[in-house]
Design a protein around this motif. Structure first.
Motif, mmCIF file in Angstrom:
data_model
loop_
_atom_site.group_PDB
_atom_site.id
_atom_site.type_symbol
_atom_site.label_atom_id
_atom_site.label_comp_id
_atom_site.label_asym_id
_atom_site.label_seq_id
_atom_site.Cartn_x
_atom_site.Cartn_y
_atom_site.Cartn_z
ATOM 1 N N ASP A 187 0.659 -1.795 0.230
ATOM 2 C CA ASP A 187 0.038 0.228 -0.226
ATOM 3 C C ASP A 187 0.987 1.524 -0.129
ATOM 4 N N PRO A 188 1.234 1.547 -1.185
ATOM 5 C CA PRO A 188 1.867 3.173 -1.169
ATOM 6 C C PRO A 188 0.914 4.271 -0.475
ATOM 7 N N ALA A 189 0.508 3.873 0.320
ATOM 8 C CA ALA A 189 -0.664 5.269 0.781
ATOM 9 C C ALA A 189 0.386 5.345 2.035
ATOM 10 N N ALA A 190 0.322 3.740 2.913
ATOM 11 C CA ALA A 190 1.116 3.653 4.180
ATOM 12 C C ALA A 190 2.340 4.661 4.236
ATOM 13 N N ARG A 191 1.944 5.536 5.624
ATOM 14 C CA ARG A 191 3.425 6.265 5.959
ATOM 15 C C ARG A 191 4.349 5.883 6.685
ATOM 16 N N SER A 192 3.219 5.421 7.476
ATOM 17 C CA SER A 192 4.575 5.318 9.649
ATOM 18 C C SER A 192 3.432 4.448 9.970
ATOM 19 N N PHE A 193 4.825 3.036 10.722
ATOM 20 C CA PHE A 193 4.592 2.550 11.529
ATOM 21 C C PHE A 193 3.509 2.985 12.568
ATOM 22 N N TRP A 194 3.115 3.592 12.919
ATOM 23 C CA TRP A 194 1.823 4.515 13.949
ATOM 24 C C TRP A 194 0.817 4.584 12.768
ATOM 25 N N GLU A 195 0.779 5.254 12.301
ATOM 26 C CA GLU A 195 -0.364 5.530 11.329
ATOM 27 C C GLU A 195 -1.128 3.771 10.982
ATOM 28 N N VAL A 196 -0.488 2.755 10.537
ATOM 29 C CA VAL A 196 -0.660 1.460 10.712
ATOM 30 C C VAL A 196 -1.274 1.066 11.042
ATOM 31 N N LEU A 197 -0.625 1.024 12.634
ATOM 32 C CA LEU A 197 -0.652 0.363 13.857
ATOM 33 C C LEU A 197 -2.386 1.091 14.118
ATOM 34 N N THR A 198 -2.303 2.879 14.025
ATOM 35 C CA THR A 198 -3.910 3.032 15.062
ATOM 36 C C THR A 198 -4.923 3.523 13.676
ATOM 37 N N CYS A 199 -4.474 3.105 12.656
ATOM 38 C CA CYS A 199 -5.575 3.688 11.368
ATOM 39 C C CYS A 199 -6.019 2.101 10.024
#
Length: 251
Positions: free
Chosen positions: A16-28
């Protein structure tokens, strides 16, 4: 558990090229939330805490819109993109590096006990809205197109599309059709050779005719060159030709 979670999150970045950070993926990312809760529910199911496992699965469905039965077996680096409306049945088996898009159903076709849901082998990709039904196997590296309805096994590396799903023709004739379609300004992708749609059959007939015409034209031009006849460059470059115009050149 944490090692699996780390792999699952890295898989999101890979696909997913929209993923920006570990925290974003984990929470969103609801797909990650559903997978975390499923791994917990599956552990509870394996320890015969069945009600608690089902309740965790129900909470996951309420939170994410993704319904996974606690008994379903899911491998490593599994990715559910967007996720809303995904349903995975009790006896489904998902191996490693599998990707599902929103609206996918891995369902059964009978009420009998035992194996009644699909098996997805390594690297399978299932497009949005597709339904894969019954105790069938989608072999490694296969792809299922969006909104397809699959009730038969799909071989390794193949692409299945349509309702009912058919494997796309990868024969020499099929590749020629695809190349001819691209020359004409559109792609014939996802129109299987055995499709019953009369329009699709007509398109295939036109593509086959155009490919055969090009082959015969190229053969004729090679023969003329071998005989020392210099053909107009516009004729050589044309996608189609006028036989009367060519006869005038030869004369």
């Amino acid at each position: 558990m944490f090692r699996l979670l780390s792999e699952d999150i890295r898989a999101v970045f890979d696909r997913d090229p929209a993923a920006r950070s570990f925290w974003e993926v984990l929470t969103c990312y609801p797909g990650i939330h559903a997978l975390i809760l499923h791994r917990l529910a599956h552990w509870l199911w394996g320890h015969r805490l069945r009600w608690m496992a089902r309740f965790v699965g129900y909470f996951s469905r309420f939170l994410t819109g993704i319904e996974i039965h606690p008994a379903a077996q899911i491998g490593r680096r599994f990715f559910i993109d967007h996720g809303m409306g995904v349903v995975i049945g009790e006896t489904a088996e998902i191996r490693d590096d599998v990707t599902l898009y929103h609206g996918v159903t891995l369902g059964g076709t009978s009420w009998n006990k035992g194996k009644r849901h699909p098996t997805l082998e390594n690297g399978v990709v299932i497009g949005a809205g597709a339904m894969v039904l019954g105790p069938i196997t989608i072999a490694a590296g296969a792809k299922v197109g969006s909104n397809a309805v699959v009730t038969k096994a799909v071989p390794a590396g193949a692409t299945a599309v349509g309702n009912p799903a058919r494997v796309i023709d990868h024969s020499e004739q099929g590749r020629q059709r695809e190349a001819q379609a691209e020359k004409m300004g559109f792609s014939a992708y996802a129109v299987a050779g055995d499709q019953d749609d009369p329009l699709a059959k007509a398109i295939h007939g036109l593509l086959d005719h155009a490919a055969e015409t090009d082959r015969r034209l190229e053969s004729l031009l090679r023969e003329l060159d071998a005989q020392g006849v210099k053909c107009d460059e516009e004729v050589k470059a044309a996608d189609s030709f006028d036989p009367q115009y060519l006869s005038k050149i030869v004369d």
